[in-house]
Write a protein that holds these residues in place. Structure first.
Motif, PDB file in Angstrom:
ATOM      1  N   GLU A  55      31.195  36.541  42.043  1.00  4.31           N
ATOM      2  CA  GLU A  55      31.714  36.518  43.417  1.00  4.31           C
ATOM      3  C   GLU A  55      32.950  35.625  43.514  1.00  4.31           C
ATOM      4  O   GLU A  55      33.958  35.991  44.133  1.00  4.31           O
ATOM      5  CB  GLU A  55      30.640  36.028  44.384  1.00  4.31           C
ATOM      6  N   TYR A  56      32.897  34.461  42.869  1.00  5.89           N
ATOM      7  CA  TYR A  56      34.009  33.509  42.969  1.00  5.89           C
ATOM      8  C   TYR A  56      35.269  34.054  42.295  1.00  5.89           C
ATOM      9  O   TYR A  56      36.347  34.073  42.905  1.00  5.89           O
ATOM     10  CB  TYR A  56      33.611  32.175  42.342  1.00  5.89           C
ATOM     11  N   THR A  98      36.163  37.069  41.492  1.00  4.23           N
ATOM     12  CA  THR A  98      36.727  38.260  42.133  1.00  4.23           C
ATOM     13  C   THR A  98      37.338  37.919  43.488  1.00  4.23           C
ATOM     14  O   THR A  98      38.353  38.499  43.875  1.00  4.23           O
ATOM     15  CB  THR A  98      35.667  39.360  42.297  1.00  4.23           C
ATOM     16  N   SER A  99      36.767  36.962  44.201  1.00  2.00           N
ATOM     17  CA  SER A  99      37.290  36.598  45.522  1.00  2.00           C
ATOM     18  C   SER A  99      38.666  35.950  45.437  1.00  2.00           C
ATOM     19  O   SER A  99      39.482  36.093  46.339  1.00  2.00           O
ATOM     20  CB  SER A  99      36.316  35.664  46.249  1.00  2.00           C
ATOM     21  N   ILE A 100      38.940  35.231  44.327  1.00  2.00           N
ATOM     22  CA  ILE A 100      40.249  34.579  44.176  1.00  2.00           C
ATOM     23  C   ILE A 100      41.225  35.446  43.384  1.00  2.00           C
ATOM     24  O   ILE A 100      42.373  35.041  43.147  1.00  2.00           O
ATOM     25  CB  ILE A 100      40.122  33.201  43.498  1.00  2.00           C
ATOM     26  N   ALA A 129      39.546  45.371  48.934  1.00  2.06           N
ATOM     27  CA  ALA A 129      38.922  44.370  49.798  1.00  2.06           C
ATOM     28  C   ALA A 129      37.456  44.722  50.055  1.00  2.06           C
ATOM     29  O   ALA A 129      36.595  43.835  50.115  1.00  2.06           O
ATOM     30  CB  ALA A 129      39.694  44.267  51.116  1.00  2.06           C
ATOM     31  N   ILE A 147      35.360  43.757  46.935  1.00  3.71           N
ATOM     32  CA  ILE A 147      35.160  42.306  46.877  1.00  3.71           C
ATOM     33  C   ILE A 147      34.112  41.869  47.896  1.00  3.71           C
ATOM     34  O   ILE A 147      33.233  41.051  47.612  1.00  3.71           O
ATOM     35  CB  ILE A 147      36.497  41.581  47.117  1.00  3.71           C
ATOM     36  N   GLU A 148      34.175  42.455  49.087  1.00  6.03           N
ATOM     37  CA  GLU A 148      33.211  42.112  50.129  1.00  6.03           C
ATOM     38  C   GLU A 148      31.813  42.592  49.763  1.00  6.03           C
ATOM     39  O   GLU A 148      30.813  41.928  50.062  1.00  6.03           O
ATOM     40  CB  GLU A 148      33.642  42.726  51.461  1.00  6.03           C
ATOM     41  N   SER A 179      30.317  40.071  47.437  1.00  9.16           N
ATOM     42  CA  SER A 179      29.980  38.865  48.191  1.00  9.16           C
ATOM     43  C   SER A 179      28.711  39.065  49.026  1.00  9.16           C
ATOM     44  O   SER A 179      27.835  38.188  49.076  1.00  9.16           O
ATOM     45  CB  SER A 179      31.159  38.478  49.097  1.00  9.16           C
TER      46      SER A 179
END
Length: 509
Positions: free
Chosen positions: A64-65, A67-69, A92, A95-96, A99
């Motif tokens: 999650e981390y 891919t989020s950045i 987007a 990524i969501e 998460s």
């Protein structure tokens, strides 16, 4: 009029429908398989496999981390600026989804919803090669957690010039192969350098250690698609030349062996247009190339296009102090901009060879611009000097470079409609991988692991290393079915090794 209790119930039901639970098999697995598993599987460069629910869930918050950045999957070009073949960019929504799955404590869901792992080619991406050149002998990269740049010489023995439609790099060991650069030598210089080095090949960082006949004949990075040139377009390998391959081997905690091959696909006949590599280098800057300590400095190179070209691919290149790139073309009036590539956060560890989806026309009279920024301050975490020191041009890691390589042919009408997506040249017959000599069950493991080995290895030694290269367990196989306790070992990825091979073992509490 709608009664209040009914309205409340309706809103609750609507909210529940909008927040249906995200599960691994139905929602996350398709994303992981498409964007991650190619590198994160046994024998490839990803440090841990992502092929099952247990493997992915063990790293859920970490996935999650990164891919989020935008750090993973590794794709440095700005996808809103230009597009390339094999783009690895999560949307987007994707990524969501990851998460939301982690926030929901990573539910597995129904295995029947899993689309299944992709079929990854093992023999060739594009078909049966006409010729195969191999490193003359295996190269062993020591388990000292260092990067290694090694050049290998492959004599062609061609009696005449040969026209090729594709050159495909097939690494022998994806666990350490980080990237490869191809070159051509017609003077025997590389063979001379090789003869002076007792190990297979010779060490050279950044290039081939001399000005080769072709310095950027092709390349490979994990996940890249082999470029198959369209009909009538190709490369020429001169008679009696040597193919060169510079391999960048990534850090490893244990010794690893590689013997990379180059698949060569010939054209059906003489080519009409030869692929040429253009180079925008530091000599195009109009100012000396150096970056003083404690300064952020931007350089602007230019390359005039007198005759219309069709670009095939583009490769910006710098070292550790570089932080961003933008390459574009402008008309004679300085306007009519053609965006080519933007890399807003340069990462030396994830260089790429970027192929345009179609031949990209640059009209005659246009100018290519390359703008690169370098951060030689303490704010740059990749700065090799502490405190910062003067950085000048050079081949070494602590030196710097300014290059834009671009492959092109001279433009012909209709080039804009010619796709560069890789077609299959013929039916692919994947090579059958040998059965492993070690089987670790279960994997991931907790408490203990069962190790099945071929009977011939009974009585031989085994070791378990962490990723820092430290031996944490060791012993001798007493039978072909060994049970090893994992007491006191923390969660993480380990390397289980015997005299024959190395396998990854994931330990969970």
């Amino acid at each position: 009029m709608i009664r209040l209790p009914f309205l409340t119930l309706f809103l609750v039901m609507a909210a529940g429908a909008c927040t249906a639970q995200v599960t691994y098999h139905a929602d996350v697995a398709p994303i992981i398989h498409n964007a991650c598993t190619e590198c994160h599987r046994a024998g490839e460069i990803g440090p841990m496999p992502f092929t099952t629910y247990d493997e992915v869930a063990a790293y859920g918050p970490f996935i999650e981390y990164v891919t989020s950045i935008g750090y993973m999957p590794p794709w440095t070009p700005n996808a809103e600026y230009s597009h390339f073949v094999g783009e690895r960019v999560l949307t987007a929504d994707e990524i969501e989804t990851i998460s939301a799955w982690v926030d929901a404590e990573m539910p597995e869901g129904d295995p029947a919803d899993n689309p299944g792992l992709p079929v990854f080619p093992e023999g060739s991406q594009v078909g049966e090669p006409d010729l195969v050149f191999s490193m003359p002998e295996p190269y062993t990269h020591g388990g000292d957690m260092t990067d290694q740049y090694q050049v290998f010489v492959m004599p062609t023995g061609f009696e005449e010039d040969v026209h090729v439609r594709a050159l495909e790099v097939r690494p022998g060991n994806g666990a350490i192969a980080h990237h490869a650069i191809l070159g051509v030598d017609i003077e025997g210089t590389a063979a001379s350098l090789d003869s002076q080095d007792p190990s297979p090949g010779y060490e050279s960082f950044g290039d081939f250690g001399f000005e080769a006949y072709e310095n950027f004949f092709g390349g490979w990075v994990p996940g890249t698609q082999t470029v198959v040139y369209p009909e009538g377009i190709g490369r020429v390998i001169p008679a009696q030349s040597d193919l060169l391959v510079q391999m960048h081997y990534g850090p490893s905690a244990v010794e690893e062996t590689d013997q990379t091959e180059i698949n060569v696909f010939l054209t059906d006949g003489p080519i009409e247009r030869e692929v040429t590599t253009g180079i925008m280098g530091p000599w195009t800057l109009g100012e000396p190339f150096f970056i003083p300590a404690n300064q952020v400095k931007t350089f602007h190179g230019t390359y005039y296009i007198p005759t219309a070209l069709s670009l095939i691919s583009i490769v910006p290149h710098c070292h550790l102090v570089g932080v961003s790139w933008e390459v574009f073309a402008t008309g004679s009036n300085g306007q009519d901009t053609i965006p080519l590539i933007s890399i807003p956060a340069w990462d030396f560890n994830w260089q790429g060879f970027f192929t345009f989806p179609h031949l990209t026309r640059i009209p005659a009279g246009y100018t290519l611009h390359g703008i690169a920024t370098y951060d030689n301050t303490a704010n740059n975490p990749f700065n090799p000097s502490d405190p910062p020191a003067l950085v000048q041009y050079g081949d070494n890691t602590e030196d710097e470079m300014f290059f834009v390589f671009f492959d092109y042919v001279f433009y012909q009408d209709g080039d804009e409609d010619i796709s560069l997506e890789t077609p299959l040249l013929s039916s692919v017959e994947p090579m059958k991988a040998p059965d492993p000599e070690i089987r670790l069950q279960p994997n991931p493991a907790s408490g203990q692991v069962q190790v099945l080995v071929h009977p011939e290895f009974v009585g031989t030694a085994w070791s378990l290393f962490d990723l820092g290269g430290r031996e944490v367990l060791a012993g001798t196989f007493r039978s072909a079915n060994e049970r090893i306790r994992l007491d006191g070992l923390s969660e993480g990825v380990y390397l289980f090794r015997n005299v024959k091979e190395t396998q990854r073992l994931v330990i969970q509490e």
